[in-house]
Design a protein around this motif. Structure first.
Motif, short mmCIF file in Angstrom:
data_model
loop_
_atom_site.label_atom_id
_atom_site.label_comp_id
_atom_site.label_asym_id
_atom_site.label_seq_id
_atom_site.Cartn_x
_atom_site.Cartn_y
_atom_site.Cartn_z
N ARG A 261 14.77 -17.72 1.79
CA ARG A 261 14.69 -18.78 0.78
C ARG A 261 15.27 -18.37 -0.57
N ALA A 262 15.26 -17.07 -0.86
CA ALA A 262 15.75 -16.65 -2.18
C ALA A 262 16.07 -15.17 -2.15
N THR A 263 17.00 -14.78 -3.01
CA THR A 263 17.33 -13.37 -3.20
C THR A 263 17.40 -13.10 -4.70
N GLY A 264 17.22 -11.84 -5.05
CA GLY A 264 17.28 -11.49 -6.46
C GLY A 264 17.19 -10.00 -6.65
N ALA A 265 17.12 -9.58 -7.90
CA ALA A 265 17.05 -8.16 -8.23
C ALA A 265 16.24 -7.98 -9.49
N SER B 177 0.81 -1.23 0.00
CA SER B 177 0.00 0.00 0.00
C SER B 177 0.84 1.28 0.00
N ARG B 178 2.16 1.14 -0.18
CA ARG B 178 3.04 2.31 -0.19
C ARG B 178 3.53 2.58 -1.61
N PRO B 179 2.91 3.52 -2.31
CA PRO B 179 3.33 3.80 -3.69
C PRO B 179 4.66 4.53 -3.73
N VAL B 180 5.46 4.19 -4.72
CA VAL B 180 6.76 4.82 -4.92
C VAL B 180 6.86 5.25 -6.37
N ALA B 181 7.34 6.47 -6.59
CA ALA B 181 7.51 6.96 -7.96
C ALA B 181 8.58 6.15 -8.67
N LEU B 182 8.34 5.86 -9.93
CA LEU B 182 9.29 5.06 -10.70
C LEU B 182 10.65 5.73 -10.77
N GLY B 183 10.67 7.06 -10.87
CA GLY B 183 11.92 7.78 -10.99
C GLY B 183 12.77 7.76 -9.74
N ALA B 184 12.19 7.31 -8.62
CA ALA B 184 12.95 7.26 -7.37
C ALA B 184 13.77 5.98 -7.25
N MET B 185 13.68 5.09 -8.24
CA MET B 185 14.34 3.79 -8.15
C MET B 185 15.04 3.45 -9.45
N ASP B 186 16.06 2.62 -9.35
CA ASP B 186 16.64 1.96 -10.51
C ASP B 186 16.16 0.51 -10.43
N LEU B 187 15.14 0.18 -11.20
CA LEU B 187 14.51 -1.13 -11.07
C LEU B 187 15.47 -2.26 -11.37
N ARG B 188 16.46 -2.03 -12.20
CA ARG B 188 17.43 -3.09 -12.52
C ARG B 188 18.19 -3.53 -11.28
N LEU B 189 18.45 -2.56 -10.39
CA LEU B 189 19.29 -2.83 -9.22
C LEU B 189 18.48 -3.02 -7.95
N THR B 190 17.18 -2.95 -8.04
CA THR B 190 16.34 -3.12 -6.86
C THR B 190 16.41 -4.56 -6.39
N GLY B 191 16.95 -4.75 -5.19
CA GLY B 191 17.13 -6.09 -4.65
C GLY B 191 15.94 -6.53 -3.82
N CYS B 192 15.83 -7.84 -3.64
CA CYS B 192 14.74 -8.41 -2.85
C CYS B 192 15.24 -9.63 -2.10
N VAL B 193 14.79 -9.76 -0.85
CA VAL B 193 15.06 -10.94 -0.04
C VAL B 193 13.71 -11.57 0.29
N LEU B 194 13.52 -12.81 -0.11
CA LEU B 194 12.26 -13.52 0.11
C LEU B 194 12.44 -14.52 1.24
N SER B 195 11.62 -14.38 2.28
CA SER B 195 11.68 -15.28 3.43
C SER B 195 10.36 -16.02 3.59
N VAL B 196 10.45 -17.28 3.97
CA VAL B 196 9.28 -18.10 4.26
C VAL B 196 9.43 -18.65 5.66
N ASP B 197 8.45 -18.37 6.52
CA ASP B 197 8.49 -18.82 7.91
C ASP B 197 9.77 -18.38 8.62
N GLY B 198 10.20 -17.16 8.31
CA GLY B 198 11.36 -16.59 8.96
C GLY B 198 12.70 -17.03 8.42
N GLU B 199 12.71 -17.86 7.40
CA GLU B 199 13.96 -18.36 6.81
C GLU B 199 14.14 -17.78 5.42
#
Length: 262
Positions: free
Chosen positions: A191-195, A167-189
């Motif tokens: 499981r995967a990372t990516g960008a 629910s938190r909108p962010v302007a596209l120009g505020a980010m470099d989507l290619r370099l936007t990283g993500c950490v995915l956790s399941v049940d506190g562990e």
């Protein structure tokens, strides 16, 4: 495939939403082509619309090179998102609504203007985006045991299930989507990372690809619609009672839970 066979394939998938998956369509209908598969997808969409559901967006799948290699394809596929598929953080995910759910973290585009292909450039796509949101896509398969090939997943609405939107909108120009990283956790562990670069080099490329691919079929990506362009990581299974959390650089953290059936 003739019209009757396409209709039978579409009805088999519609019936599978009751909880019983079907064998791979590629085995039941070995002559099925990509064109047939999109026609089968379209027949299901018409059935949903007749029941009162409204198209609220679109998804792009098979954007990761590893998945393309796995299925022997060189381009993504697409599906449709209806109003019943779009959820906000805090809304319940119910296990009984899925067969074999998996979760993927994505950066969702919300469009501020229409995009009609062909001829949509990356610049056009960027200008059309009003803002982005963190998202968790719950993919699912009406094909038994996820034994899918390209025509199977296309016919099955690109293995769509649901999309949980932040629910938190962010302007596209505020980010470099290619370099936007993500950490995915399941049940506190973790499981995967990516960008974002995992999505055709940038999620914006997937948005332009979608507009140019569906445009010749009379489909416009409309202002106000949501487009999810592909996962930043490999999909992870989610079990009843499981809690999934995705932490996106610049977008914050999005969490959802798969409720146990009562």
């Amino acid at each position: 495939m003739d019209d009757r066979t396409r209709a039978a394939a579409a009805q088999a998938l519609l019936d599978a939403y009751g909880g019983t998956p079907v064998p791979p369509l590629s085995e039941t209908y070995p002559a099925m082509t990509v064109e047939d598969a999109y026609a089968v997808q379209g027949l299901q969409l018409e059935s949903w619309k007749a029941a009162g559901r409204v198209v609220k967006g679109h998804k792009v799948g098979l954007t990761a090179r590893v998945m393309q290699r796995q299925l022997g394809v060189d381009q993504p596929d697409y599906g449709q998102l209806t109003d019943t598929m779009l959820l906000t953080e805090g809304q319940p995910l119910r296990m009984r609504d899925f067969i074999a759910p998996r979760v993927e973290p994505e950066i969702a585009f919300v469009l501020g203007r229409d995009l009609t292909g062909p001829g949509v450039s990356v610049v056009d796509a960027i200008r059309a985006v009003e803002f982005v949101l963190p998202a968790l896509e719950i993919i699912d398969s009406r094909i038994a045991d996820w034994r899918i090939g390209l025509v199977d997943t296309i016919a099955d609405n690109a293995s769509s299930g649901a999309v949980v939107l932040g629910s938190r909108p962010v302007a596209l120009g505020a980010m470099d989507l290619r370099l936007t990283g993500c950490v995915l956790s399941v049940d506190g562990e973790i499981r995967a990372t990516g960008a974002g670069g995992a999505v055709l080099g940038s999620p914006v490329h997937a948005l332009a690809w979608l507009a140019n691919t569906v445009g010749p079929h009379g489909i416009t990506l409309e202002a106000g619609q949501v487009v999810i362009p592909g996962s930043l990581t490999a999909a992870q299974p989610i079990r009843p009672g499981g809690v999934v959390s995705a932490r996106f650089a610049g977008l914050g953290t999005l969490t959802t839970r798969m409720e146990r059936d009562a």
